[in-house]
Write an enzyme that holds these catalytic residues in place. Structure first.
Site, short mmCIF file in Angstrom:
data_model
loop_
_atom_site.label_atom_id
_atom_site.label_comp_id
_atom_site.label_asym_id
_atom_site.label_seq_id
_atom_site.Cartn_x
_atom_site.Cartn_y
_atom_site.Cartn_z
N HIS A 109 42.44 47.92 32.46
CA HIS A 109 42.94 46.75 33.32
C HIS A 109 44.22 45.97 32.39
O HIS A 109 43.98 44.83 32.37
CB HIS A 109 41.91 45.56 33.85
CG HIS A 109 42.40 44.89 34.90
ND1 HIS A 109 41.49 44.30 35.65
CD2 HIS A 109 43.54 44.50 35.66
CE1 HIS A 109 42.03 43.62 36.49
NE2 HIS A 109 43.25 43.89 36.37
N GLU A 113 33.87 45.45 34.71
CA GLU A 113 34.95 45.42 33.56
C GLU A 113 34.06 44.45 32.66
O GLU A 113 33.70 43.42 32.98
CB GLU A 113 36.31 44.93 34.20
CG GLU A 113 36.99 45.90 35.17
CD GLU A 113 38.22 45.40 35.60
OE1 GLU A 113 38.83 44.43 34.76
OE2 GLU A 113 38.87 46.01 36.26
N ARG A 123 42.29 46.10 42.54
CA ARG A 123 41.06 45.59 42.67
C ARG A 123 39.95 46.61 42.82
O ARG A 123 39.92 47.37 43.55
CB ARG A 123 40.75 44.40 43.33
CG ARG A 123 41.48 43.36 43.51
CD ARG A 123 41.37 42.48 41.84
NE ARG A 123 42.37 41.51 41.56
CZ ARG A 123 43.28 41.45 40.92
NH1 ARG A 123 43.81 42.63 40.63
NH2 ARG A 123 43.96 40.32 40.64
#
Length: 225
Positions: free
Chosen positions: A185, A166, A137
């Site tokens: 991601h 993000e 994370r």
């Protein structure tokens, strides 16, 4: 897991000088240079959960030494015995892991306790020329401190699949750094991921719930993951 495969790809990306190969191909330059082996290198894993254990399994096959950081520093199970050393998750242990590791995989969850855990002190302790990978994370890592270590050369490079914000903003300095490998991601976003997750729920946890049996992969509300 897919993330573990990506971790080994990222390690090889820097060990074998892939960025330089790409530059030389563009310049049509036939220039030989030394590359590094992963065998004998130390892999530090911050957060020895499912992802961390999957990375350790692959890294061990490459002949790497495994050093792990986890809440409960024990080596009871076969998966835990993959580790050559297991530290607790206090700050001194994190800094020690950073100083000993050639490659550092951060796969820790985002909780109140882990927010900003890999901070300026940790990057100040990092072994010169180490490579940092974040697969967990974004909030666990102090991005400004990491960028400083990347620009100074303290870190040889970084492979990042997660970020504090993000999508990663276009004005984020990480886009401009040649020694950073960025993925959006998606390194566990396989074509079968949702199907496998649904199968697990339908075939494993749903019957357990109906039969009032213990569920697999329960969330620890106290720990936060």
């Amino acid at each position: 897991s897919s993330l573990a495969e990506y971790a080994m790809l990222a390690c090889s990306y820097f060990a074998k000088g892939i960025p330089q190969l790409i530059r030389q191909k563009g310049a049509k330059s036939w220039t030989k240079f030394d590359v590094q082996e992963l065998r004998g290198q130390t892999m530090g894993i911050v957060g020895y959960g499912d992802v961390g254990r999957a990375v350790a399994k692959l890294a061990k096959q490459y002949g790497m030494k495994i050093v792990a950081l986890r809440r409960n520093p024990r080596r009871d199970t076969d998966e835990e015995k993959l580790c050559d050393v297991v530290y607790g998750n206090d700050k001194a242990s994190l800094n020690r892991l950073m100083s000993e590791s050639d490659y550092i995989v951060c796969s820790a969850p985002s909780t109140v306790d882990t927010k900003g855990m890999v901070n300026a002190d940790a990057f100040a302790s990092v072994k010169d020329g180490a490579v940092f990978l974040n697969l967990g994370r974004g909030l666990v890592v102090d991005e400004e401190a990491m960028i400083k270590a990347l620009k100074s050369g303290k870190l040889k490079g970084a492979a990042l699949d997660v970020f504090i914000e993000e999508p990663l903003p276009e004005d984020n300095e990480l886009w401009e750094l040649d020694n950073v490998l960025i993925s959006p991601h998606n390194m566990d976003q396989t074509s079968t991921f949702m199907h496998e997750a649904t199968e697990f729920f339908v075939n494993e946890n749903l019957p357990r719930f109906v039969c009032k049996e213990e569920l697999l992969n329960p969330v620890d509300k106290v720990a936060g993951y």
